[in-house]
Every structure is written in structure tokens, then in C-alpha cells.
Design a protein around this motif. Structure first.
Motif, PDB file in Angstrom:
ATOM      1  N   TRP A 476       0.700  -1.367   0.626  1.00  0.00           N
ATOM      2  CA  TRP A 476       0.278   0.222   0.288  1.00  0.00           C
ATOM      3  C   TRP A 476       0.546   1.182   0.117  1.00  0.00           C
ATOM      4  CZ3 TRP A 476       0.902   3.501   4.109  1.00  0.00           C
ATOM      5  CH2 TRP A 476       0.736   3.163   4.883  1.00  0.00           C
ATOM      6  N   ARG A 520      -4.914  -6.505  -7.110  1.00  0.00           N
ATOM      7  CA  ARG A 520      -5.745  -7.819  -5.995  1.00  0.00           C
ATOM      8  C   ARG A 520      -6.196  -7.235  -4.630  1.00  0.00           C
ATOM      9  NH1 ARG A 520      -3.949 -13.198  -8.308  1.00  0.00           N
ATOM     10  NH2 ARG A 520      -5.556 -14.404  -6.326  1.00  0.00           N
ATOM     11  N   TYR A 521      -5.078  -7.058  -3.730  1.00  0.00           N
ATOM     12  CA  TYR A 521      -4.943  -7.310  -2.588  1.00  0.00           C
ATOM     13  C   TYR A 521      -4.963  -5.056  -2.359  1.00  0.00           C
ATOM     14  CZ  TYR A 521      -3.295 -11.325  -3.096  1.00  0.00           C
ATOM     15  OH  TYR A 521      -2.947 -12.652  -3.726  1.00  0.00           O
ATOM     16  N   ASN A 522      -4.016  -4.750  -2.580  1.00  0.00           N
ATOM     17  CA  ASN A 522      -4.267  -3.305  -2.229  1.00  0.00           C
ATOM     18  C   ASN A 522      -4.404  -2.818  -3.940  1.00  0.00           C
ATOM     19  OD1 ASN A 522      -2.407  -3.011  -0.043  1.00  0.00           O
ATOM     20  ND2 ASN A 522      -1.365  -4.365  -1.184  1.00  0.00           N
ATOM     21  N   HIS A 523      -6.165  -2.316  -3.411  1.00  0.00           N
ATOM     22  CA  HIS A 523      -6.983  -1.878  -4.426  1.00  0.00           C
ATOM     23  C   HIS A 523      -7.204  -0.848  -4.973  1.00  0.00           C
ATOM     24  CE1 HIS A 523     -10.690  -1.542  -7.370  1.00  0.00           C
ATOM     25  NE2 HIS A 523     -10.585  -2.814  -7.771  1.00  0.00           N
ATOM     26  N   LEU A 524      -6.835  -0.230  -6.029  1.00  0.00           N
ATOM     27  CA  LEU A 524      -7.189   1.342  -6.583  1.00  0.00           C
ATOM     28  C   LEU A 524      -8.205   1.266  -7.665  1.00  0.00           C
ATOM     29  CD1 LEU A 524      -3.123   1.526  -6.985  1.00  0.00           C
ATOM     30  CD2 LEU A 524      -4.452   3.023  -6.272  1.00  0.00           C
TER      31      LEU A 524
ATOM     32  N   ILE B 191       1.045  -0.578   8.483  1.00  0.00           N
ATOM     33  CA  ILE B 191       0.118  -0.769   8.850  1.00  0.00           C
ATOM     34  C   ILE B 191       0.375  -1.985  10.331  1.00  0.00           C
ATOM     35  CG2 ILE B 191      -1.978  -1.484   8.854  1.00  0.00           C
ATOM     36  CD1 ILE B 191      -2.244  -0.659   6.213  1.00  0.00           C
ATOM     37  N   PHE B 217      -3.898  10.347   0.073  1.00  0.00           N
ATOM     38  CA  PHE B 217      -5.108   9.566  -0.053  1.00  0.00           C
ATOM     39  C   PHE B 217      -5.348   8.009   1.523  1.00  0.00           C
ATOM     40  CE2 PHE B 217      -0.812   6.553  -0.823  1.00  0.00           C
ATOM     41  CZ  PHE B 217      -1.053   6.029  -0.097  1.00  0.00           C
ATOM     42  N   VAL B 219      -6.928   4.536   3.026  1.00  0.00           N
ATOM     43  CA  VAL B 219      -6.657   3.160   2.795  1.00  0.00           C
ATOM     44  C   VAL B 219      -7.526   2.195   3.554  1.00  0.00           C
ATOM     45  CG1 VAL B 219      -5.040   0.759   2.844  1.00  0.00           C
ATOM     46  CG2 VAL B 219      -3.703   2.992   2.941  1.00  0.00           C
ATOM     47  N   ILE B 229      -8.349 -10.490   3.714  1.00  0.00           N
ATOM     48  CA  ILE B 229      -8.470  -8.702   4.328  1.00  0.00           C
ATOM     49  C   ILE B 229      -7.631  -8.397   2.406  1.00  0.00           C
ATOM     50  CG2 ILE B 229      -5.705  -7.060   4.650  1.00  0.00           C
ATOM     51  CD1 ILE B 229      -7.885  -8.321   7.086  1.00  0.00           C
ATOM     52  N   VAL B 230      -8.443  -7.477   1.995  1.00  0.00           N
ATOM     53  CA  VAL B 230      -8.112  -6.427   0.924  1.00  0.00           C
ATOM     54  C   VAL B 230      -7.989  -4.854   1.509  1.00  0.00           C
ATOM     55  CG1 VAL B 230      -9.581  -5.387  -0.460  1.00  0.00           C
ATOM     56  CG2 VAL B 230      -9.560  -8.324  -0.476  1.00  0.00           C
ATOM     57  N   ALA B 231      -7.257  -4.296   0.619  1.00  0.00           N
ATOM     58  CA  ALA B 231      -7.531  -2.939   1.488  1.00  0.00           C
ATOM     59  C   ALA B 231      -7.267  -2.152  -0.278  1.00  0.00           C
ATOM     60  CB  ALA B 231      -5.333  -2.728   1.487  1.00  0.00           C
ATOM     61  N   GLU B 232      -7.558  -1.106   0.237  1.00  0.00           N
ATOM     62  CA  GLU B 232      -8.376   0.157  -1.159  1.00  0.00           C
ATOM     63  C   GLU B 232      -8.163   0.429  -0.673  1.00  0.00           C
ATOM     64  OE1 GLU B 232     -12.714   1.173  -3.568  1.00  0.00           O
ATOM     65  OE2 GLU B 232     -13.087   0.436  -1.311  1.00  0.00           O
ATOM     66  N   GLN B 233      -7.368   2.041  -1.862  1.00  0.00           N
ATOM     67  CA  GLN B 233      -6.403   3.385  -1.951  1.00  0.00           C
ATOM     68  C   GLN B 233      -7.553   3.942  -2.470  1.00  0.00           C
ATOM     69  OE1 GLN B 233      -2.535   0.461  -2.419  1.00  0.00           O
ATOM     70  NE2 GLN B 233      -1.575   2.916  -1.409  1.00  0.00           N
ATOM     71  N   ILE B 234      -7.985   5.149  -1.556  1.00  0.00           N
ATOM     72  CA  ILE B 234      -8.757   5.477  -2.550  1.00  0.00           C
ATOM     73  C   ILE B 234      -8.197   6.635  -2.697  1.00  0.00           C
ATOM     74  CG2 ILE B 234     -11.469   7.604  -2.350  1.00  0.00           C
ATOM     75  CD1 ILE B 234     -11.630   4.212  -0.663  1.00  0.00           C
TER      76      ILE B 234
END
Lengths: 827, 248
Positions: A476, A520-524, B191, B217, B219, B229-234
Motif C-alpha cells: 500500500w 488485487r490486494y491493495n485495490h485502486l 499498518i 489518499f 487506505v 484482507i483486502v485494502a482499497e486505496q482511495i
């Protein structure tokens, strides 16, 4: 008594030397101090301040000259005393000004604070310059000796500060510098220093540094810097501090809130970092010294970071680590069974800490049998070593905070250039890997730019299949790019995929990747890293780079500002999205430079030029020469001189390894040799003046052109020479250029004086003021232009300024002697 | 006597306007809060493509309208409390921009009976907003002075459902774990895995990333029912990284 009648005594010359040295030393010291309390890019602000101080002084002395001549000694001594008081006092007041560059976009008041600091810190330079200018006018007929004292003192001041920074803390040095004004005044007392005034001066000269050392005075780093924040944690305390010309290193222990520095550590990591000590450079760039007891388990977390990826592909590699720092990469290499580790670290203070104070704590890794530590600049090391390695690891060179705020936008990064990568590729064994870690910024810019630069280097090195030799993964907050000297095999790819899946790292690129495997894991929202890789490795490369709103063009030695991503085309996006994260698109370091340019322009106009404009009509009444022509000639010289000085300062920072050392060497060299040139032309006979201007301009252009071509070769061949030898070579290279650069200004001034006669037409102050304005603005503008168009372009523009000046030489022939108004030598 | 009357009259004269001012200021703050909420709603609608948050939900809107933000900023900055910008609160820390506070709160998709952990209390504003929505808020601060000030503030403003602690947030709040949601307002080099472990299956963790005055951003870490676990970066900014052909 009028100016110019008397001969200066030895004590007076020593006093001039002292104040000259103190003012230049003060300038260099401020660069260092502001790197500690703010950030590196304030170095440019300091150069502007010094120039502005001297420029304003020139204007004031010009306007008040006749009145001051009657009270020369009193005025001279008063200015020296004021320098002493203001150099310490103004700095301490400036420290109290709550300037926060991080807030400059939200709070307009920060601009006022910056302007306040600018004006405050200009004062010491102003007072020092007053003393020097008064002396020049007082001893007009014996200016050579005054001038020599000025040059010698300035040169010694710069060198002394650089040397003393090895042993003294910056604030102590500030105290010493502040005492020099008092010392100079004490020396001037008659019949000897043993008079009451002399003794007072002497006592003050000693008391000021003692006061600074003994008192509670401290540098107050911005509270948003990492060290400041850490020190507010419970139980945090400084356990070691080393100050040097490169950085102030601070080691912090925080037993209650332990440091856990592990960039990009997997969310799935079963292992966590052991005890660590925080390691700060100028209060920022935190890394850590990790406690190592020799047990493998205690540092197993190092296998859970993106930087561990190359070790999955290599068996018992020979490793080169660029930027050994607190030793995390060395530990990582040891954990993974490296056969031999070469670790390069620039900062000898840090190496001393790791091999002495914290040797036991860190498990003596710096002196481990497998480890060879090289105290060298990384680029210099790779340019000269003949060894090849299985793995070259480039450490993160900046902290996440600094990176995310774009505060490094003005830092030259000689390791991240196309030329550097070409060399690095040559240092890889067959199947060897170059691994580069970078913080992730969103929208992406660091990663794509690194990739674009590497691909360019591969193309230039004759590698026609870069896509097969690259792997790019990301967590990330951290991306790791692998460049292999050979193609990645199917087995390699399988290992890489397994490594990433286990740790929830994403693949951005590997040979044969499909879009389904990414993001997939650090989704953008979009797979922007994969898209960047596809574009940069395909036909669309040039178009992708060109149309990107960030500057992601490959970085070269000519434009080594990797972190300057800002393009003006992004401004509408910023303005339209101010409340929703728009500011994160900007580079703050760049903005501070723009702010400095605005301030420098406004203040140089208000304080240098405007006061002269009031007397403009009176002075110009009987002038034959066009004021516009004079203004253009002298502003061309001002810009040209500063452009060349700044451009070479930047170019030599690669060679001399650090901006501070480069600035000190360059300032001193330009100062001394331009002065010599100025004196040389000053002794000539007037019929030759115009000819000499023309010759000097042609020689400057010829030397600058030659240097554009041969400097890279000279640098490459002598990069590993000891510091002192490289400084000497630099001085020898600058000398001929600077000598000729010192000529056009005094020659032009002399022609003006001769043309009109001092009482009939006072064009000289006008020329002085215009030149001062151009110098102040030019110092900042040069950097700004260099980040956009390259260092070479700035040198070319400087040459153009000189050539334009050639057609603007004041028309009336004549020459009256030495150019005491030469600004180039007083700064 | 006359003198005494004059003195009393004098004090009445000066106290009436000052009472009036206080009233006006309090009303001002209510109005400013409403304007701030409107602005946040507008900003969220503008950035829906990036954040997938189309507007302020009723619960977050109510919370933002209820929390007196001016009580969470230094005295000298009270007049700026409702500007949509981060503000310094001393100790090298900031109170987050209201837009970011709202966005993070929305992204956590909170329910009234949720238990939330916050790492980095700061001024306490974010915790107060959370406390308006959920039953229990646990918040940890590493800077003692900030933690103490925030605790006093919570008590004064009646936030009894916020539990505070001064200390290391890396290992979360084990006695109260697991949590439905976690906010980590002070991002470190990584994290903390222990925090992920203290997240309930189906729980969400949000982390703003950037410098103190600039959120770059967010997370959003989601733990599904199987514990994966899935991380989304916004990236909240409305931005197209490439120049369109027509713009060239």
C-alpha cells in the motif's frame, strides 16, 4: 574629510577580513541551520538573502554616501556591532516566527511569516555589507588592499565554517560568528585593543559564544518534523547526537512507544520488528537502528517486506547496498544468507555511531566479517568500483512524510538518473538484480518516473527487451522495482507470485503479466501502476510521458530533480479541487522556491531599485547614455553571473557529493577569482576597456561551452579522489571562468563614470541597483529554470545574457580604474 | 449613592452587549456548522467517482452538525474552526479537514451498536463524531498532553461513551477487542498487523496517508467473513492523470 583619501592600516584590513568572513560564513551556516529547522530547499533562500542584503546596502550607501563620509569610523564600527547583534538576534527572533511551509497553501498568513523571516535575516548581511561598502568608498585610492582583505576573509570564512561544522554544533558556530563583529571593532580601537572600548569589544566577542553555549538557546526545528513529533512521545529521549557539514544525526530511544520501522511490512506478517532506536537526519528522514542479538528469529520481519523480494530469486548473493544507514538492509542481506556485503554510506558520523556507540546494540553488523563498509557518496562509488554484484539494493533516501508532501522537489538525486542506472547495470553480474524501493504516492508519479528512467537507461545501454527484465511489485505504501541483467525465467515468476500472494503484495509488472492478476490486494480505482508499466514498455511511451500531468520524464544528470513532478498544466486541477485533496498534487519544495522568487523580486525592487528611482531624474539630467541601455546591460550581467554560479553549484554538487560542500566551494571560488578578474581589468588603460569586455565575454562563453562538454568526463575520472583533492580540482576549474566573469561589471561601471563625470551624471548607482535586482532574482530563477530545462540550459541562457550584454556595452569609451561596485565579489 | 448607581449602570451597559455577542457567536457556530456540512456534501458529490461515497448519510450529517468543532481547536483558531481545512492544534498535530473526517466516517459504514477503535486521538474531534454515531469509542493517544486535553474535553462535552488511553496504539486495545471499525490517524511505515487481528470479520479499518496538512489518499482495509484482507486505496481528489487530446 571625503571618501577615498586615506590608506588603511593592517588592523583595519584584518577587521574587513573578519566581517567579510563572518558574513559569508553566516550565509553557509544559515543553509545548514535551515536544513535542520526547516528543509534543504531553504539554501536558495539564504543565497537570495545575502545578495539582497548586499544590494540594499549598495543602494543605501549610494544615497547616504556623502553624509556617511564625515562619520566614517563611527558608521563603520556601528555597522560591525550591528552585524554582531543582528546575526544572533535576528536569527533567534526569526526562530520565533511561526512559519510552517506545510500550511502555506491553507493559510495566507504563512506568506507574511516567510516575508518576515526574509527581512529579518537580511539585516545581518545588510550591516556587514554596509561596513564593507563604506570601506571601499573610504579607501577608494587603496581599494586593492581593502579588496584583498575582503576576498581573503570571505574565502576563509566559507572554508572555516565547513571545517568547523565537523566539530562544532551549528548554534555554537553561530555564537562564534556573532562575536566576530565585536572582535573587529576591538581591533580598531586606538592606540591599541587595550582601551576601554577595545576591552569591551574583546569581552563581548568572547562572551557571545560563551552565552550561546551556556544558555538554553536551542535550534527549534519545525514541530511537524519527525524528530519534533517523536520527542513529544512519552519517554522519548535523545541518546546521541552528531553534527557534521552533511547532517545533524540524532539517535532517539523511545522505550514506551517503541519504534517499529519496517517500510511496507506485510499486513499478514507473523513477525514484528524487535527493539529499535530512531535515527534522524536533520530531524527528518527517520530510519532505525535495529537491535540484533545474532538470533535469526528476532529479525524475521525483514523477510516480510517488499524489499526481500530479490532474495527469493538469488542464492547466497554478493550484495551492494547503497545507503547503509541504520543497517536494516545489511541485516536483511545477512538474514538471507548473503555471501559478501558491500555497504556504501556517505555520512562518516553515522558510520562512527554504528561502529562505536551502537556497535553492540546493532550486533556489530558494520564490522561483521561478511560486511565491507565504504564511506563514500553512492554515485561516486558505483562510478569507480570495478566490482560486479549479484544484487544492488538502493535504499529509500527520504522519509514518507517528506516524500508525500513533495518537500524533496529541489533535492538533486544523482542516484536516480539515467546515467546512474546505466552504470548500475554495468555493475551487475549476469543474472544479477538491481532493486529499487520507492514510497508510493497517489496519483502515481514516483513509480512511473523511476520506471521511465530505468527503461531509458536500458535503451541507452543497448538492451532491447526491457519488458523481459523488469518486475514491479507494490504494497500500500511501497513499490519495489527489480531490473535483472538477463530475462526472468518461468521459475522466477512463480517464486515472485508466491512471495506476493503470501504477503498480500500486488504485482504491477512481470514479463507475461495479464490485467487480471493486478490490483488485487491493495485495490485502486484503476490499475494505474500496471497501466503505467504497459504504456512505458510499449509504443505509447513517449506519448504517455508527454501527456502525463505529472513530470515523469526520465531523469538525467542535467536535470537531477527526480522529485520535481510539478507541471504547470496541473494547476487547474489543483485550483478546482482545493478542498478535496488538490494540494496533494503539488510539490511543496517547488512552491517554496516560487515563493522565494516572488519575495526576492518584490523586495529587491522595493529595497534596491525604488530608492534609486526617486533620485533617478536628478542623476540622469545630464547623462548622454540611455538609462534603458544601461539597465539592460547591467541586468544582463547580473542574471548571467548568477545563472552561471548557481548552475555550476548544482553541477558540482554531484562531484562534491553534497550541496553544502558544493555551495561553499563554489561561492568561495567565484568570489575570489571574480574579484581577481575585476582587479585585473581595473588596472588596465581605458582605451582597452571595451575590448577587454568583449574578450572576457568571448572567453566566458568559450570556457562555459568547453565545460558543458568535458565536465562529465573530468567528474567521472576523478570521482573517487579524496574530498580535498576534488575541492582543489573544482577550484581550479572555476578559477579561469570566474576571473573573466569578474571583468564586464567593473569595466562597464568605469565607462559610465568616465562618460558623465561623477557630479554631472550619476548613472553608477542606477547600474548598481539594476544589477543588484537581477542578481537577487537571478539566484532563484536559475534554480527554477534548471529544474524545468536542465542545468546546461541555464548555462546556455547565461551565455546568451553575456552575448546580449556585448551589444549593450555603454557607448562612450573611457576608464577610470578599479570597480569598487562589483557585486559579484562582495557576495 | 449616585456613584453606586452609575457603577451598576455602567456594568449593565457593558454586560448586555457582551451577552448579546455570546449569543450571536453561538448562533454563528451553528450556522457555520450547517454551511460546513453543506460544503462537505457538495465535495462528496463532486468526488463520488473516486470515493464511491455519493453524499453525506443522515447519521454522519447529524454527527457533524452535533459536534461543536470550535471546542476542539485552539482558542486563537476558533473563528476558523468550520473552514474546510486542517488546523494546527499544537504538538505538531492537526485537526483533520472536515471533508476527510466525514469521508473516513462514511467509509467505515458504521452501525449504532458498533465498537470503534481510534489510534491517534489528537484533538478528539474524530472520536466525538464517531461517538455521535456508535455506542462505544476507544481512543489511544501517544502524546500525553493531547490525550489529557482530549479526555477533559470529552468529559466537559458529555461524551461518556468515549474511553481514552495514553500510550502505544500499535497493539490496539486488547481488552476491548475485537472492533467493528478502526481508524488509524497516525500512519506509520506500515499498518500494524496486531490491529488487523483486532478487527472483527466484516470489519473495516481506515488510514489517512500523507503529511499533516495534506491527506494524499486513504487506505480502507476490509476483513471479510473468512478473515481475508483486502485494502482499497482511495484518492479523494478528482483528477485525470493524463492530459486529454482536446486539452493539448
Amino acid at each position: 574629510m571625503t571618501f577615498g583619501q586615506r590608506k588603511p592600516g593592517l588592523k583595519f584590513l584584518i577587521a574587513i577580513g573578519l566581517v567579510s568572513g563572518a558574513s559569508l560564513g553566516y550565509e553557509i551556516l544559515l543553509m545548514r541551520i535551515f536544513s535542520i529547522i526547516q528543509w534543504h530547499h531553504f539554501a536558495y533562500l539564504m543565497i537570495s538573502l545575502a545578495l539582497l542584503g548586499f544590494g540594499v546596502s549598495g543602494t543605501i550607501i549610494t544615497l547616504l554616501g556623502d553624509r556617511l563620509s564625515r562619520h566614517f569610523y563611527r558608521a563603520f564600527q556601528l555597522n560591525l556591532v550591528l552585524f554582531s547583534i543582528s546575526s544572533l538576534g535576528c536569527f533567534l527572533i526569526a526562530q520565533q516566527v511561526q512559519f510552517n511551509p506545510l500550511e502555506i497553501l491553507w493559510d495566507k498568513g504563512q506568506w507574511i511569516n516567510l516575508a518576515g523571516i526574509f527581512l529579518l535575516l537580511m539585516l545581518p548581511f545588510f550591516f556587514a555589507a554596509n561596513g564593507i561598502c563604506l570601506a571601499f568608498m573610504q579607501y577608494k585610492r587603496h581599494i586593492n588592499s581593502v579588496y584583498a582583505a575582503n576576498l581573503f576573509g570571505s574565502g576563509m570564512g566559507a572554508l572555516a565554517v565547513i571545517l568547523l561544522l565537523h566539530w562544532l554544533f551549528p548554534l555554537t558556530l553561530l555564537g562564534l560568528i556573532s562575536g566576530l563583529g565585536f572582535l573587529a571593532v576591538a581591533l580598531l580601537q586606538k592606540p591599541s585593543i587595550l582601551t576601554l572600548k577595545g576591552m569591551i569589544g574583546l569581552i563581548l566577542a568572547v562572551l557571545v559564544p560563551i552565552f550561546v553555549i551556556q544558555s538554553d538557546l536551542q535550534l527549534k526545528p519545525l514541530e511537524y518534523k519527525q524528530l519534533s513529533q517523536t520527542m513529544k512521545q512519552m519517554g522519548a529521549r535523545v541518546i546521541a547526537e552528531r553534527s557534521g557539514p552533511l547532517a545533524l544525526i540524532t539517535v532517539v530511544e523511545s522505550p514506551k512507544i517503541p519504534f517499529r520501522y519496517a517500510p511496507g511490512l506485510s499486513l499478514m506478517s507473523p513477525a514484528l520488528p524487535p527493539d529499535q532506536l530512531g535515527l534522524f537526519f536533520d530531524g527528518e528522514g527517520m530510519t532505525a537502528i535495529t537491535r540484533y542479538d545474532g538470533k535469526q528469529d528476532s529479525i524475521a520481519y525483514l523477510h516480510e517486506m517488499p524489499s526481500a523480494l530479490p532474495y527469493v530469486l538469488l542464492d547466497q548473493p554478493d550484495v551492494l547496498i547503497l545507503g547503509a544507514g541504520g543497517g536494516a538492509s545489511i541485516l536483511q542481506a545477512l538474514w538471507h544468507g548473503a555471501r559478501q556485503i558491500d555497504a556504501v554510506e556517505l555520512n562518516d558520523d553515522l558510520v562512527a555511531l554504528m561502529t562505536a556507540d551502537f556497535a553492540d546494540y546493532s550486533g556489530r553488523i558494520y564490522t561483521h566479517e561478511k560486511v565491507s563498509v565504504h564511506v563514500e557518496e553512492a554515485r561516486g562509488f558505483i562510478e569507480t568500483t570495478q566490482n560486479q554484484f549479484d544484487l544492488i539494493q538502493m535504499e529509500l533516501m527520504d522519509s514518507f512524510n517528506v516524500s508525500s508532501a513533495g518537500l524533496s522537489a529541489l533535492s538533486e538525486t544523482w542516484l536516480y538518473t539515467v546515467e546512474s542506472f546505466q552504470t548500475l547495470l554495468q555493475r551487475l553480474k549476469p543474472e544479477g538484480i538491481l532493486a529499487i524501493g520507492r514510497w508510493i504516492r497517489l496519483p502515481p508519479r514516483d513509480g512511473p518516473r523511476m520506471l521511465a528512467t530505468v527503461i531509458e537507461a536500458m535503451h541507452r545501454s543497448g538492451i532491447d527487451d526491457p519488458a523481459r527484465r523488469l518486475v514491479w511489485i507494490r504494497s500500500w505504501n511501497l513499490g519495489v522495482l527489480l531490473i535483472r541483467n538477463g530475462a526472468f525465467s518461468a521459475a522466477d515468476i512463480a517464486s515472485i507470485k508466491a512471495f506476493c500472494i503470501q504477503r498480500a503484495f500486488d504485482l504491477a509488472w512481470y514479463p507475461g503479466i495479464s490485467e487480471k492478476e493486478v490490483n488485487r490486494y491493495n485495490h485502486l480505482a484503476d490499475p494505474v501502476f500496471y497501466q503505467a508499466a504497459v504504456a512505458l514498455l510499449g509504443e505509447e511511451r513517449d506519448r504517455y510521458i508527454e501527456t502525463n500531468k505529472f513530470n515523469i520524464t526520465p531523469v538525467t544528470d542535467d536535470k537531477p530533480w527526480f522529485f520535481r513532478f510539478f507541471r504547470w498544466r496541473i494547476l487547474p486541477d489543483v485550483m478546482n479541487n482545493i478542498q478535496t485533496g488538490g494540494y496533494s498534487l503539488l510539490d511543496l519544495g517547488y512552491l517554496v522556491l516560487v515563493a522565494t522568487l516572488v519575495l526576492a523580486s518584490v523586495f529587491s525592487f522595493l529595497l534596491i531599485l525604488l530608492p534609486l528611482v526617486f533620485k533617478y531624474r536628478k542623476w540622469m539630467q545630464r547623462c548622454h547614455e540611455s538609462p534603458l541601455r544601461v539597465a539592460l546591460y547591467f541586468s544582463c550581467l547580473g542574471f548571467a553571473f548568477m545563472f552561471i554560479e548557481i548552475a555550476f553549484m548544482q553541477r558540482f554538487s554531484l562531484y562534491l557529493s553534497h550541496p553544502v560542500l558544493s555551495a561553499a566551494t563554489m561561492l568561495t571560488s567565484f568570489l575570489v577569482f571574480a574579484g581577481i578578474g575585476s582587479q585585473w581589468v581595473g588596472r588596465g588603460h581605458h582605451p582597452y576597456a571595451k575590448k577587454r569586455i568583449m574578450i572576457s565575454v568571448f572567453v566566458i562563453v568559450a570556457i562555459a561551452t568547453l565545460y558543458l562538454l568535458v565536465l562529465p568526463v573530468i567528474f567521472r575520472t576523478s570521482m573517487t579522489f579524496p574530498d580535498t583533492l576534488r575541492v582543489l580540482i573544482s577550484i581550479l576549474l572555476i578559477a579561469p571562468l570566474a576571473v573573466f566573469m569578474g571583468m564586464p561589471f567593473p569595466a562597464g561601471i568605469a565607462r559610465l563614470e568616465n562618460e558623465s563625470g561623477e557630479k554631472a551624471c550619476r548613472m553608477v548607482p542606477w547600474a548598481w541597483g539594476v544589477n543588484g535586482c537581477a542578481s537577487v532574482i537571478g539566484a532563484v530563477l536559475a534554480t527554477l529554470l534548471a529544474t524545468h530545462f536542465g542545468i546546461s540550459a541555464v548555462i546556455l541562457i547565461a551565455m546568451a545574457f553575456y552575448l546580449v550584454a556585448l551589444v549593450l556595452i555603454p557607448t562612450q569609451a573611457g576608464f577610470t580604474g578599479g570597480g569598487e561596485n562589483d557585486r559579484g565579489r562582495t557576495v | 449613592m449616585v456613584v453606586r448607581i452609575k457603577i451598576i449602570w455602567f456594568f449593565i451597559c457593558i454586560s448586555i452587549p457582551s451577552l448579546g455577542i455570546e449569543q450571536v457567536l453561538a448562533e454563528d457556530f451553528v450556522r457555520l456548522r450547517e454551511e460546513m456540512v453543506q460544503e462537505i456534501g457538495h465535495d462528496l458529490r463532486e468526488t463520488v467517482a473516486q470515493t464511491h461515497v455519493s453524499d453525506l448519510s443522515e447519521q454522519v450529517k447529524k454527527a457533524l452538525l452535533a459536534v461543536p468543532r470550535h471546542e476542539f481547536v485552539p482558542e486563537r483558531l476558533k473563528d476558523k474552526a468550520y473552514e474546510n481545512r486542517p488546523l494546527p492544534i499544537g504538538y505538531g498535530q492537526t485537526i483533520s479537514q472536515p471533508f476527510i473526517v466525514a469521508l473516513m466516517t462514511e467509509l467505515l459504514k458504521l452501525k449504532p451498536n458498533d465498537k470503534v477503535l481510534e489510534i491517534g486521538t489528537g484533538s478528539g474531534y474524530q472520536a466525538a463524531v464517531l461517538a455521535e454515531i456508535v455506542d462505544q469509542v476507544y481512543t489511544i493517544e501517544i502524546i500525553p498532553e493531547l490525550g489529557e486535553h482530549a479526555a477533559e474535553r470529552f468529559e466537559r462535552l458529555g461524551y461518556a461513551n468515549i474511553k481514552t488511553r495514553i500510550g502505544d496504539g500499535y497493539y490496539g486495545w486488547e481488552e476491548a477487542a475485537p472492533f467493528d471499525a478502526i481508524i488509524v490517524t497516525a500512519a506509520a511505515s506500515h499498518i500494524p498487523p496486531p490491529l488487523v487481528q483486532q478487527l472483527k470479520p466484516g470489519g473495516r479499518m481506515i488510514i489517512p496517508v500523507g503529511s499533516q496538512f495534506m491527506t494524499q489518499f486513504l487506505v480502507l482495509v476490509e476483513k471479510d467473513q473468512r478473515g481475508e484482507i483486502v485494502a482499497e486505496q482511495i484518492v479523494p481528489v478528482k483528477f485525470v492523470p493524463l492530459t486529454r487530446a482536446t486539452e493539448k
